[in-house]
Scaffold this active site. Structure first.
Site, PDB file in Angstrom:
ATOM      1  N   GLY A 122      67.914  11.476  48.734  1.00 49.92           N
ATOM      2  CA  GLY A 122      68.528  10.842  47.568  1.00 49.92           C
ATOM      3  C   GLY A 122      67.592  10.915  46.384  1.00 49.92           C
ATOM      4  CB  CYS A 142      64.207  14.008  51.797  1.00 47.32           C
ATOM      5  SG  CYS A 142      63.390  14.266  50.224  1.00 47.32           S
ATOM      6  CE1 TYR A 143      64.872   6.312  48.078  1.00 48.62           C
ATOM      7  CE2 TYR A 143      66.753   6.053  49.547  1.00 48.62           C
ATOM      8  CZ  TYR A 143      65.880   5.532  48.605  1.00 48.62           C
ATOM      9  OH  TYR A 143      66.024   4.233  48.195  1.00 48.62           O
ATOM     10  CG  HIS A 166      66.078  18.619  52.008  1.00 46.31           C
ATOM     11  ND1 HIS A 166      67.068  17.660  51.913  1.00 46.31           N
ATOM     12  CD2 HIS A 166      65.130  18.277  51.111  1.00 46.31           C
ATOM     13  CE1 HIS A 166      66.725  16.778  50.993  1.00 46.31           C
ATOM     14  NE2 HIS A 166      65.554  17.124  50.483  1.00 46.31           N
ATOM     15  CD  GLU A 217      69.522  18.724  54.274  1.00 47.68           C
ATOM     16  OE1 GLU A 217      68.664  18.689  55.171  1.00 47.68           O
ATOM     17  OE2 GLU A 217      69.436  18.040  53.236  1.00 47.68           O
ATOM     18  CG  ASP A 227      91.906  24.024  48.682  1.00 52.87           C
ATOM     19  OD1 ASP A 227      91.548  24.619  49.721  1.00 52.87           O
ATOM     20  OD2 ASP A 227      91.285  24.093  47.614  1.00 52.87           O
ATOM     21  CE  LYS A 271      89.602  27.786  49.087  1.00 47.61           C
ATOM     22  NZ  LYS A 271      90.305  27.045  48.029  1.00 47.61           N
TER      23      LYS A 271
END
Ligand code: XMP
Length: 515
Positions: free
Chosen positions: A57, A84-85, A171, A173, A229, A371
């Site tokens: 964050g 992280c945060y 990170h 991810e 979508d 998507k």
């Protein structure tokens, strides 16, 4: 999900990567949901959470803007991983010390292992990892052990194996941490003991269950554009509540060849949905008559759409909910404001802005998905493959592909040329390899010769681009044989065209569309 589905809760502290963490976990066949950072432990217990991840964050735990989770989450007996945060929050709440680092650590860094730990199992030291932080943990809370470090963080990976609390300063991810997926898998399978039995089909069931709960006996309206979508949402909501859903398809006359027929065939004939098709071609063409400025054209198309949609909705009878195909990338994050983490988001109105006096509750069932996840969900729901994997098509449709003034004649020419291009791209196997391929009507007449006759006809431009996210794009290097066939067919089969040109501009400085 049913309440028995193993869930990894991602608590959102406002990182732009929060949804990416959730998505990476789903890629590992484990269900993951994003919760607000201050979700109560009792709510997480109800959701059958088997692991918690505290996201990164923008805030500092040292500042006034610091935000913290419910402390009870550390007493739930489930593993917690701070990223992280999230690591700093955990460090501070459990009795460690966080301080401002003398220098920010941003970008790629080298992670050196100091001890063996559950998260780095199967990996060799050193590893390339991606960092983005200003503060750092300077003293670990009691019970923790340092597992790995970077140049700027002594405690880049820490663990308390007994309580199953873990933290990492970088990170895992993001793609810039090459072995990030392995680290996440270690947490999911090694630490949380996930079964890895989650599938999109079970997710679809859960969404259907949730829609039924939310909507009850009420009525829902959906603006169906025929794009991926809104089509997936139509199929999903219809499966949940059947005839309580009415879909409105506005034919603005700026669609591709046979678009309305296809939508009718799939949604009315195949799925047996309540589908209202409004033919508003004349209304749009009248409003666009004589207009050449691209921005004015776009504004007119948007404004007329809202009016037509409003009329159609009134005619369709009272509805309480408006379903929308908002997906995660549509969502505008408010990462700059930690009091409003990324889950508190502004809705993107696919219908182009609703009139103020239309009061609907919003139903946005696929807002957590990316998507490609939406496409997989669409396959689950039985939507045709071609519809799910087609190229992006702009909201104003062919309106931005007829350069200059839009007329019925120009639209007809463009539709035919575009259909030929499409057929040839599919046939040659190139359709699936490029980001977008389409034709543009160029409002210029040039001289040609057909048979022994002089012609003075229009120009069609071919635009075929590669891109990852449409922010930048490059023209695609399509074999001359394929281009020759497209050009030949357009000139021979489309009356009014005697010249085909190829657009070889990249974005920037050009854009993908011409207007
Ligand atoms: P440009 O032309 O800006 O387009 O390079 C980037 C991508 O966005 C699509 N596009 C739109 N999509 N409404 C949409 O939903 C619009 O008004 C619109 N304008 C452009 C374009 O097709 C490309 O994929």
């Amino acid at each position: 999900m049913t309440t028995s589905t193993q869930t990894i809760a991602v608590l959102d502290f406002g990182s732009q990567y929060t949804q990416v963490i959730a998505r990476r976990i789903r890629e590992c066949s484990v269900y993951s949901r994003v919760f607000n950072y201050n979700v109560k432990a009792s709510e997480l217990r109800k959701a059958n959470v088997c692991g918690i991840i505290l996201s990164g964050g923008p805030a500092s735990v040292l500042g006034k803007e610091a935000i913290f989770p419910d402390k009870e989450i550390f007493k739930m007996g489930v593993p917690v991983l701070g990223i992280c945060y999230g690591l700093q929050v955990m460090g501070k709440l459990l009795g460690g010390k966080v301080a401002k680092s003398s220098q920010r650590e941003y970008g790629s860094g080298k992670l050196t292992f100091k001890a063996t730990g559950a998260l780095l199992k199967g990996l060799k030291s050193p590893q390339r990892v991606w960092n983005s932080h200003g503060d750092r943990l300077e003293k670990m809370p009691a019970g923790f052990k340092a597992i790995a470090q970077t140049d700027n963080s002594k405690y880049a990976v820490i663990e308390d194996a007994k309580r199953r609390f873990y933290g990492m300063q970088f990170h895992p991810e993001v793609a810039h941490t090459p072995k990030g997926k392995k680290i996440i898998e270690n947490f999911l399978y090694g630490v949380c003991k996930c079964k890895g039995d989650w599938k999109m089909s079970t997710y679809a069931e859960q969404l259907i269950h949730d829609i039924r709960q939310q909507v009850g006996k009420k009525k829902v309206i959906l603006g169906l554009s025929g794009g991926v979508d809104s089509s997936v949402v139509a199929a999903l909501v219809h499966k949940a509540i059947g005839k309580q859903l009415t879909c409105v398809f506005v034919d603005n006359g700026l669609m591709r060849l046979n678009e309305r027929k296809q939508v009718e065939k799939i949604f009315r004939s195949h799925f047996k949905m309540n589908l209202k098709c409004v033919n508003a071609t004349q209304r749009f063409l009248k409003a666009l008559k004589g207009v050449t400025d691209p921005e004015r054209k776009r504004k007119i198309i948007g404004r007329v759409f809202v009016r037509v949609f409003e009329d159609a909705v009134k005619n369709a009878g009272q509805a309480d909910y408006l379903a929308q195909g908002t997906i995660y990338p549509d969502v505008i994050e408010s990462a700059a404001n930690p009091a409003k983490p990324a889950a508190v988001i502004k809705s993107h109105h696919n219908v182009g802005g609703l009139p103020k006096d239309m009061k609907f509750k919003l139903l946005e069932p696929i807002r957590e998905l990316f998507k490609d996840e939406v496409r997989v969900l669409g396959e689950e729901l039985g939507l045709p493959h071609d519809m799910l994997w087609r190229h992006p098509f702009p909201g104003p449709g062919l309106g931005v592909r007829v350069a200059g003034e839009i007329t019925a004649e120009r639209l007809n020419i463009l539709r035919k040329a575009d259909d030929i291009l499409n057929q040839e791209m599919v046939k040659s196997g190139w359709y699936a390899k490029v980001w977008q391929s389409f034709c543009v009507f160029v409002p210029v007449r040039t001289v040609g010769v057909m048979g022994d006759e002089r012609t003075y006809d229009w120009v069609i431009a071919i635009r075929i681009v590669n891109s990852v996210d449409a922010m930048t794009a490059d023209w695609s290097d399509i074999p001359h044989k394929v281009l020759a066939r497209i050009s030949n067919r357009i000139i021979n089969e489309v009356k009014g065209v005697n010249r085909v040109v190829l657009d070889i501009s990249s974005k920037p400085p050009a854009t993908i569309e011409w207007e």
